[in-house]
Design a protein around this motif. Sequence first.
Motif, mmCIF file in Angstrom:
data_model
loop_
_atom_site.group_PDB
_atom_site.id
_atom_site.type_symbol
_atom_site.label_atom_id
_atom_site.label_comp_id
_atom_site.label_asym_id
_atom_site.label_seq_id
_atom_site.Cartn_x
_atom_site.Cartn_y
_atom_site.Cartn_z
ATOM 1 N N TYR A 304 0.595 -1.097 0.043
ATOM 2 C CA TYR A 304 0.046 0.001 0.116
ATOM 3 C C TYR A 304 0.707 1.222 -0.007
ATOM 4 C CZ TYR A 304 -2.991 3.712 1.482
ATOM 5 O OH TYR A 304 -3.459 4.888 1.320
ATOM 6 N N SER A 307 2.259 1.693 -3.278
ATOM 7 C CA SER A 307 1.205 2.270 -4.523
ATOM 8 C C SER A 307 1.035 4.015 -4.084
ATOM 9 C CB SER A 307 0.144 1.589 -4.236
ATOM 10 O OG SER A 307 -1.136 2.030 -3.537
ATOM 11 N N HIS A 308 0.907 4.253 -2.735
ATOM 12 C CA HIS A 308 0.385 5.546 -2.429
ATOM 13 C C HIS A 308 1.475 6.308 -2.272
ATOM 14 C CE1 HIS A 308 -1.093 8.640 0.252
ATOM 15 N NE2 HIS A 308 -2.299 8.532 -0.556
ATOM 16 N N ARG A 311 4.090 6.546 -5.383
ATOM 17 C CA ARG A 311 3.342 6.890 -6.344
ATOM 18 C C ARG A 311 2.869 8.236 -6.635
ATOM 19 N NH1 ARG A 311 -0.887 3.159 -8.978
ATOM 20 N NH2 ARG A 311 -0.525 3.757 -11.067
ATOM 21 N N SER A 312 2.335 8.794 -5.462
ATOM 22 C CA SER A 312 1.813 10.182 -5.484
ATOM 23 C C SER A 312 2.727 11.327 -5.668
ATOM 24 C CB SER A 312 1.103 10.340 -4.374
ATOM 25 O OG SER A 312 0.850 11.003 -3.608
ATOM 26 N N THR A 315 3.787 10.927 -9.793
ATOM 27 C CA THR A 315 2.408 11.470 -10.532
ATOM 28 C C THR A 315 2.703 13.035 -10.570
ATOM 29 O OG1 THR A 315 0.867 11.150 -9.073
ATOM 30 C CG2 THR A 315 1.077 9.291 -10.590
ATOM 31 N N ALA A 316 3.217 13.436 -9.347
ATOM 32 C CA ALA A 316 3.141 14.940 -9.509
ATOM 33 C C ALA A 316 4.206 15.301 -10.351
ATOM 34 C CB ALA A 316 3.185 15.396 -7.996
ATOM 35 N N ARG A 319 3.150 15.059 -13.979
ATOM 36 C CA ARG A 319 2.471 16.126 -14.460
ATOM 37 C C ARG A 319 3.229 17.574 -14.531
ATOM 38 N NH1 ARG A 319 -0.423 14.208 -16.977
ATOM 39 N NH2 ARG A 319 -1.222 12.615 -15.555
ATOM 40 N N LEU A 320 3.982 17.737 -13.427
ATOM 41 C CA LEU A 320 4.733 19.110 -13.399
ATOM 42 C C LEU A 320 5.694 19.286 -14.775
ATOM 43 C CD1 LEU A 320 5.368 19.173 -9.726
ATOM 44 C CD2 LEU A 320 3.719 20.706 -11.117
#
Lengths: 519, 132
Positions: A304, A307-308, A311-312, A315-316, A319-320
């Motif tokens: 977990y 994944s959290h 990953r978070s 993904t930021a 995107r950036l």
Amino acid sequence: MQKPALPDNEVERLAALQSYNIMDSDADPVLDDLTDIIAELCNVPIALVSLVDDHRQWFKAACGLNAEQTDKDIAFCAHAIHGDDIFEVSNALDDPRFHDNPLVTGDPHIRFYAGMPLITEDNFALGTLCVIDTKPRILTDKQRQFLRSLAGEVVTRFELERKNRQLMQAQQLQRLISDTNQDYIFVKDEDFRIVFANKAFMTLYPENMQDKIIGYTTVEDYKPEEAEQFLADDRYAFANGRIERFETIVFPDGATRTLFTTKLRFKDTENANYILGVARDVTEREALIDSLKKSNADLDEFAYVASHDLRSPLTAIRRLIEWVKDDAVGKLDPESLRHIEMIETRADRMNRLLSDLLQYSQVGRQQHEAETLELESIVADCVQLIDVPAGFSVTAVNQALLLPKFPLELVLTNLISNAIKHHDKATGNIAVDCQELEASYAIQVSDDGPGIAPEHRQKVFEKFTRLQSEDQVVGSGLGLAMVVKMVEHYGGSIAIEDNAPRGCTFIIQWPKTHSVRDH
Amino acid sequence: MFDFNTLIIDDSEIDRYILARQLKQLGISQIAEHASAKSAKDYLVALREQQAGVFPKLLIVDMHMPLMGGVELLRDLRPWFDSGPLQSAQVLMYSASEAPEEQAEAMALPMVKGFLVKGASIEQLQQSLSKL
């Protein structure tokens, strides 16, 4: 003088004699009495229980003779054991076999001899019960009958002692087994009193309490609710014949143990009911299972976090950097733009690895039920998830399956995307085939790619294994490991074979009634 | 095309920034951000006390936050959605995990109308919003 001949079965006869373990044994008052009685009945001064071995006769019991043994060569009894009835010499001086025998010419001056062979149930003559006189004589029929029946009694006694000894040996072995057994073994009677307990059971009690076990119910030595439970089990076993239970009990020595206890009802020869209890200490095993459960939970937790929490931010970043790129076009030089693109692809790769890791760790944690599926449409669904390049085709036979959907999709998606990823040409065909067998489905995924050399076939199923470098083929190296884990979770297997004319075929044996491995 | 009064509740500053920027690109201009369930709730309570407070129409709530997670917060606010000032508001649950069981847990709440995995592209966000 004629020496006694050897019996035909002498080797076996000596072995039989050996088995009774009576040569040179202690005097037996019963047999002493018996020789007195037969001497009296036959009205002779001497009576013997004589046993014949390979070189002597030895007297187990004797009346009227002080000798312990004599040479076999001069023994009357060594002649007598050839027959199955009384061997009688009424006057040795008249008998060419014995007239010059030292026992005749000297002490004890034998004239009359009558010996009844001691014949065992296996038909071996061990020796004789014999009567001897210093005067010639003939036995009456009645006396002969006495000699026969008392000889029978002697053999019966030998048999009995041998059986007793065997029984004692068996009992000693039983005791040794129960004493060295680490299981707690006990027997209770119908009043729940302990009538037998092995050493392991006894040591559950402090030394000063050990004399209060046999003959006692011992219920007061336990917590009331625990005693209540095992008495209820005792009653159940008496009523139904058997009970098995995992129980955690605080013992009189202060230790808490988890036991797997079996209680079994049995009857003794007097028809009284008992229960035999065998309790295996599984404390450590249970503790191990608990700690395994905990580390499985930790692993879930880790998956977990992976994944959290990993990953978070990733993904930021993804995107950036995309926004930076959007803004930078035309402002930054091409090399900087290329660097930004490299960050993008690395971030994508890391994201995919995290997804696969998470998926891999979750294989087998969820149980998917079998449902009716169409292979063709399942494959079509899988293809939707894969970026199939132009020039490639994926075909499947139309076959109805009764299998868990998600696991099958995961397996097929990985195999199909692998076949495409590792293909060495711009065009190719991937075919999914299936045969329904009696107990399983044989599902085949075949490609016309470069194939896998036999020496690499085992390796491709290992975690983080790639046969090509990361830059040639995009992947986490977990795809096939995940396929194996999933297939094995459902009791199946996977193998690789050559495909004709080129490429390879992955063959999955997927059992119909999947026996799920218990984790 | 849509301009909801929107409330973002997420403990990650960067995630809030990215989401807010994406929402602005989609034309949503009124955005309030809160870094914890507690501060969001305090904000809503304060709004209720003002006579002229304007309540958000869209809440985007991070499922996993320290102390109080998204699911817990929404359970706590259930009366506000049932018959209170959030009666006409909708919720998008927001999570870094795409685990189906998480999604199921979120979607079981009546006010949750969508589930968004963090790192979604602007197209995916737009699609989620268009379903509301």
